[in-house]
Design an enzyme around this catalytic site. Structure first.
Site, PDB file in Angstrom:
ATOM      1  N   LYS A   9       0.842  -1.155   0.006  1.00 21.24           N
ATOM      2  CA  LYS A   9      -0.021   0.058   0.019  1.00 21.24           C
ATOM      3  C   LYS A   9       0.826   1.283  -0.042  1.00 21.24           C
ATOM      4  CE  LYS A   9      -3.811  -2.155   2.541  1.00 21.24           C
ATOM      5  NZ  LYS A   9      -4.827  -1.841   3.574  1.00 21.24           N
ATOM      6  N   TYR A  49     -12.599  -3.083  -2.606  1.00 22.10           N
ATOM      7  CA  TYR A  49     -13.370  -2.951  -1.287  1.00 22.10           C
ATOM      8  C   TYR A  49     -14.761  -3.061  -1.432  1.00 22.10           C
ATOM      9  CZ  TYR A  49      -8.504  -1.726   0.407  1.00 22.10           C
ATOM     10  OH  TYR A  49      -7.354  -1.648   0.876  1.00 22.10           O
ATOM     11  N   ASN A 112      -1.965   0.524   6.946  1.00 21.16           N
ATOM     12  CA  ASN A 112      -1.135  -0.891   7.515  1.00 21.16           C
ATOM     13  C   ASN A 112      -0.463  -1.896   6.809  1.00 21.16           C
ATOM     14  OD1 ASN A 112      -3.350  -1.732   5.985  1.00 21.16           O
ATOM     15  ND2 ASN A 112      -4.681  -2.864   7.558  1.00 21.16           N
ATOM     16  N   HIS A 115      -2.136  -5.339   1.668  1.00 26.28           N
ATOM     17  CA  HIS A 115      -3.448  -6.059   1.430  1.00 26.28           C
ATOM     18  C   HIS A 115      -3.050  -7.353   1.246  1.00 26.28           C
ATOM     19  CE1 HIS A 115      -7.076  -7.447   0.045  1.00 26.28           C
ATOM     20  NE2 HIS A 115      -6.434  -7.929  -0.753  1.00 26.28           N
ATOM     21  N   GLU A 126      -9.005 -11.660  -6.842  1.00 33.71           N
ATOM     22  CA  GLU A 126      -8.025 -10.570  -6.643  1.00 33.71           C
ATOM     23  C   GLU A 126      -6.958 -10.568  -7.701  1.00 33.71           C
ATOM     24  OE1 GLU A 126      -7.223 -10.228  -2.527  1.00 33.71           O
ATOM     25  OE2 GLU A 126      -9.468  -9.535  -2.047  1.00 33.71           O
TER      26      GLU A 126
END
Ligand code: UDP
Ligand code: MG
Length: 153
Positions: A9, A49, A112, A115, A126
């Site tokens: 990310k 998402y 964080n 992913h 994905e």
């Protein structure tokens, strides 16, 4: 063998943790079979998402995922989805166990670092979303006999 998606990310790029995160999966014994830098947009994030579309932070996480490019990676190995998920740690970096990526590098729920796909089914979906077929490569690790017993694979 199983394949799973890891997105590095914007927090990974800004914190200069790209090499560190990739190193962890390499050292674990997972095989890197796809890697590319991408600028995400609203369209792909709405899909990615979708499970969070009714949550109040939906727009906030999409905006956060567009602040810099991300790096999409595909990792292959026995039980790769679960192995990567365990190495990722809890969503909230403040609760994540030390030794996990989020436990070692994050103090946030949103920021964080990675992913990672949470099930075999989602990993397949994905990977299709982030990679074209020809961007996932097939090759052998010469160390395979030292990564697994022959009755494991
Ligand atoms: N997220 C957030 N607030 C929340 C829950 C999730 O900002 O209360 C963000 C966080 O960056 C997380 C992402 O949305 O990584 C996707 O949420 P998910 O529940 O799928 O967590 P993950 O699978 O990443 O642990
Ligand atoms: Mg998730």
């Amino acid at each position: 063998m199983e394949k799973t998606l890891v997105l590095l990310k914007p927090s990974a790029l800004q914190r200069a943790l790209v090499g560190e995160v990739i190193k962890r999966f390499e050292q674990k014994g997972l095989k890197l079979t796809g890697i590319k830098m991408m600028q995400l947009n609203d369209e792909i994030l709405n899909e990615h998402y979708a499970h969070l579309s009714e949550r109040p932070f939906f727009q906030r996480i999409k905006d956060a995922m567009m602040t810099t490019p991300i790096i999409a990676t595909c990792w292959e190995g026995l039980d790769a989805v679960q192995v990567v998920r365990t190495m990722t740690g809890a969503t909230n970096g403040r609760n994540a166990t030390p030794g996990t990526i989020r436990g070692d590098f994050s103090v946030s729920v949103q920021e964080n670092i990675v992913h990672t796909s949470d099930s075999i089914e989602n990993a397949k979906e994905e990977l299709k979303r982030f990679f074209k077929k020809e961007e996932i490569f097939n090759y052998n690790h010469l160390t395979l006999p030292f990564l697994y017993a022959n009755d494991e694979i």
